[in-house]
Design an enzyme around this catalytic site. Structure first.
Site, mmCIF file in Angstrom:
data_model
loop_
_atom_site.group_PDB
_atom_site.id
_atom_site.type_symbol
_atom_site.label_atom_id
_atom_site.label_comp_id
_atom_site.label_asym_id
_atom_site.label_seq_id
_atom_site.Cartn_x
_atom_site.Cartn_y
_atom_site.Cartn_z
ATOM 1 N N CYS A 121 0.826 -1.208 0.000
ATOM 2 C CA CYS A 121 0.000 0.000 0.000
ATOM 3 C C CYS A 121 0.863 1.262 0.000
ATOM 4 O O CYS A 121 0.734 2.120 -0.876
ATOM 5 C CB CYS A 121 -0.958 -0.024 1.189
ATOM 6 S SG CYS A 121 -0.195 -0.392 2.782
ATOM 7 N N TYR A 122 1.754 1.384 0.989
ATOM 8 C CA TYR A 122 2.638 2.557 0.998
ATOM 9 C C TYR A 122 3.440 2.663 -0.292
ATOM 10 O O TYR A 122 3.518 3.748 -0.894
ATOM 11 C CB TYR A 122 3.607 2.491 2.185
ATOM 12 C CG TYR A 122 3.027 2.802 3.542
ATOM 13 C CD1 TYR A 122 2.417 4.031 3.813
ATOM 14 C CD2 TYR A 122 3.122 1.890 4.591
ATOM 15 C CE1 TYR A 122 1.909 4.324 5.076
ATOM 16 C CE2 TYR A 122 2.627 2.169 5.854
ATOM 17 C CZ TYR A 122 2.022 3.388 6.101
ATOM 18 O OH TYR A 122 1.540 3.679 7.350
#
Lengths: 345, 345, 345, 345
Positions: free
Chosen positions: A149-150
């Site tokens: 995600c990051y």
């Protein structure tokens, strides 16, 4: 219809896959496995799915999985690398939402994940599935490593700057913030509402597993080594990542063409939205949607480019991007099942 | 394609209509009016709509509206009652999401809304649009008064009990709780995050505008006068209503057949979900979805039936129910555009 | 100086006791026990206590505890009943914040807590420590059973009505809502931020452990059996309980004197605040403070008295009330250490 | 007893001053002014103050204010600069919580605040009240400019690095995040719970009023010009600021002595807490408390020093620091009235 299996479906990534696939016109979910919840109807665990699925969680069954066209892994790290080789051998294509196949340097992988990698062959062959970078390779891939995600929010924001060599690659800073769903659905004290509600903090500031993934992706874009500092933070909310990115422009005169350059870079991308210069993308503007929105900023007396980038960590940061990858792999319209607006407010 | 106009689209109900209609396959939104924001693209005000609408807010234009098949009113009370008669005369059908046409007793209306009613004729003709009660009348209606959010959650929960005359109609209690979006998008101090975050309170405990609407609906179901106490509360969250309903069973022996009776009552309803006895419906299980979920409960030594009922106030409590009504009015599949699962977590 | 020990101090009740006692001028905390965290400085677990305590958690040591003037139990049920008799025999006085000594009917206790009671003698002798009811008995008590959080909010709101016999005791309804800290600090999936943030639900609607405690207290006030329905709900916030209480007035004419009656009842009480008729007490108005605020409401055409009552579940609902009881027991000013205003916003 | 007046007390800073002063043993609050709310008891507006103050808001009265020993200004910018000179002439000392006297360069001030400064004389004489830097000057000051919230968190975190010249002063980055109370108590749509709940975004990324204040403070510490990039963000919570600071160490070998250097720098400071290396300070650990907690971090392959720093924006970032300044000015114990632990959870 694409016959789909999901391995490890009790977490937030699993339920999000089910939510998205429930309205996907070309997918049929054949099985969703969970050793701990085998026999439990998915709609009993996730009441939003009542009326949408009759399916129950099942023990992983090699035969049933082998009969799927595509299997999503929504498992903790260490699971997919053991099961994937056999599945591929059986002709199944795989999108792995875990971290198992994201890193090419397996020493680094072993170091961050605390175990040796058990499928070096497929770690090498896996396509790192950021469609905005390697769409063509995804099309034919047998195994796609779905980005973290990051790393998705950070890479999409830095890419145009690095691809054009406009910034000092040794001085990249990514200050990122995530809602609590990013930590998954484990019964840990640290993620209780009583612990993280009405509070904000950094975590993993001395090193986080997504750092090597970010470093690898940015190095590819820059065509060489990068120096990147990455600090994640925990926001008292459920969904959403915001990354504020800082890079030093080599030539301040380039400020004037940055906006055009970003717009051009993502013009054809259905899921990246470059907002007007100086806008402030909000995480709610992508809640539940497979979107990354970003904007550029400049402060007086400064040659730092600031990029703010938002995604829903469970969608463009996980399940949505996985479905996007599936659409590409199976020749479907890339936006299929992913075109509803975000839920705002 | 149904040509749709929206009057008063800058509030949460307006953006929610746009969100739902964005993926409705049989609707074309022709105009959305706002005097204050005329000229502003809707996607500039609501960034979740970027990429979904090119439309800008416009001044209300009688000609443009008259060219629509259906006009939704998402206005404060007092607006629709002035504009609706002409629109209907022009052959347009109307779903009014405001309170203007919900009450049949216009003295009561005038008393609660602080102004005389200006369209008694259409107040009488309007169909109170709770599809689970009057689906057939909605089909042919020219004007549908879309129910309020609290009244939807409360009525659906009490209906089976009252229709079968099982409880004392003079002793009904509805303790209801709503997220902040129910108060709309007005710049009032009382609804600041700093004022309502991390806090909970009752409001309108001495009387709330939805009380007469609830009373009217329950009286219709009971076939006579009812005594109902209704206390709304404000939850520090955005979307969702939970209503906990208390009624006194005339004959405690009836407890045994309540569950079957509720399931039967709503068996054919696509948007009402009777959960197993003793379940605890959560508002998140309907977030963003046009659903009402409910469950029955019984405590030892007691002949009080407890019903817990949840909806998303902006969907089944407003825009979703309005689209459901539109689908019915135009002979479309009732679930069209309304079949995505709720966003959970 | 009162020498104080705390048994079981790792939960929210424990840290709250430490927070309050840190500024109490007449208390010296001698030990705080925790088997699992023995050796860990309390300020390492709860960073708000950094600079306030040098103390570390310790294994429970009978000698150290016996040397205290007062021991607070902040343990799960089942612990205090085993340790209290010996402590009292050693001359120590006890305030038990757990449920062990709250119920007089030990069959009921055994039924709700799933084990036989092991100290019937002290269950009988224990004073149920609601100071507004039995202040004089608390003064001399060796063992005070500190009331539960919901029971405190509910009893204080109903008391004046029942003590004066103004309402039908068979038809009491308590619709109560609590923040998440009420569930304690256990690593359960159900209390994750991702599970309960932005959502609202009832729980225990078919029966909750606080029901018999409420029933016992109200019966005492009414001087006879009562019928009470109690439904707790979970609010997506950390601290605070709101109880909305419904009772049927025997004589509607009594409405006119209710406000005066409530004000009189609590006039001398430092920690009960009767707000003006029709006010809406907010939980934030008591956050961190040892206060119960309440208000009365009446709806047209109704003889139902509505009382809304708020407390901070960790303060007046637990640690604050425990300190209030300690102050009374040791002849200190009742408000000592408890006089700071609530934290608002 | 210090006789205190508060000008402009209806906002969050005003109520926070009242909350803190309610338990300050050496202060008597004589008046609190508000033109709009004159006559309204403060406890009617802020129910947490019920039972603590009989005071009502009053029209500003020069005589009453002139009779105070100290006047706090909790006004929007532009008010204090007009009133302060006369008050000082009357012998009153002032702590201004607004921005009027924080900047020494009045062209910069005029530029950011959109009006010419009307009291250049006192802008020059005012002491910028960060006690950790200029405690001695505060002692004798007639006018203290109380620092902004972000500038407090950012300066305290950078100070030791700059004072020792260990980092490149041209490459400072401050990524800061604040709860919603920082925006004050204005009825703006943008700060509604419905707008900012469950969402996160940067704001003022192209320039924020606190930037010049931060730049001025850091330049003083560095003894020369600094280059600082400052991006504020809005957290969906009420209280708390977290600042993550990035600076480039000139000599990586210095990493080893940083922790000791920070601990030494703040050893004698009652309100700055240097946590162990690698800790993650949480905003809740300072909620309601006049504390700044900070920690240092280092990532592999990097010479970037990371400092994470948290404060409560309304306490150490506003009212608490103002009371700290008052204590210093009047020779009181610096921690008086400020020694209660933070409210956690």
């Amino acid at each position: 219809m694409v016959k789909v299996g999901i391995v490890g479906g009790t977490g937030y990534t699993g339920v999000e896959l089910l939510r998205i696939l429930a309205v996907h016109p070309e997918v049929s979910v054949r099985c969703i496995t969970s050793r701990s919840e085998a026999g439990v109807p998915v709609a009993d665990m996730y009441s939003n799915l009542r009326g949408h699925y009759d399916l129950a969680f099942s023990e992983p069954d090699a035969g049933v999985l082998a009969d799927c066209d595509l299997v999503f892994f929504a498992t903790p790290h260490g699971v997919a690398m053991r099961m994937v080789p056999d599945l591929i051998a059986a002709g199944v294509r795989v999108v792995d939402l875990s971290a198992d196949f994201r890193l090419k340097d397996l020493d680094v992988w072993a170091n961050w994940y605390g175990m040796p990698h058990e499928s070096p062959e497929w770690a090498e062959k896996a396509v790192y599935g950021l469609p905005e970078v390697v769409r063509d390779e995804i099309r034919g891939a047998q195994l796609v490593a779905n980005p973290g995600c990051y790393p998705t929010a950070v890479q999409l924001g830095f890419l145009p700057l690095l691809e054009h060599g406009l910034v000092d690659p040794a001085r990249l800073i990514a200050d990122a913030k995530s809602g609590a769903s990013g930590a998954g659905r484990q019964g840990s004290i640290g993620m209780l509402h009583g612990e993280i509600g009405e509070s904000f903090k950094a975590y993993g500031a001395s090193g986080h597993r997504h750092l090597p993934e970010i470093r690898q992706g940015l190095a590819n874009a820059a065509g060489g080594k990068v120096g990147v500092t990455f600090v994640p933070h925990l926001i008292p909310m459920i969904r959403g990542i915001e990354a504020t990115l800082y890079a030093e422009l080599k030539d301040p005169a380039d400020f004037d063409r940055l906006q055009a350059l970003f717009e051009e870079r993502y013009e054809a991308e259905p899921f990246v939205d470059v907002m007007p210069f100086g806008s402030h993308p909000e995480t709610r503007s992508v809640r539940g949607a497979n979107q990354c929105r970003m904007a550029l900023h400049r402060q007086e007396q400064s040659n730092i480019v600031i990029v703010t980038s938002v995604i829903d960590n469970l969608v463009k940061g996980a399940a949505g991007q996985a479905v996007q990858n599936m659409n590409i792999m199976f020749g479907l319209k890339e936006t299929m099942g992913l075109d509803a607006p975000a839920l705002l407010p």
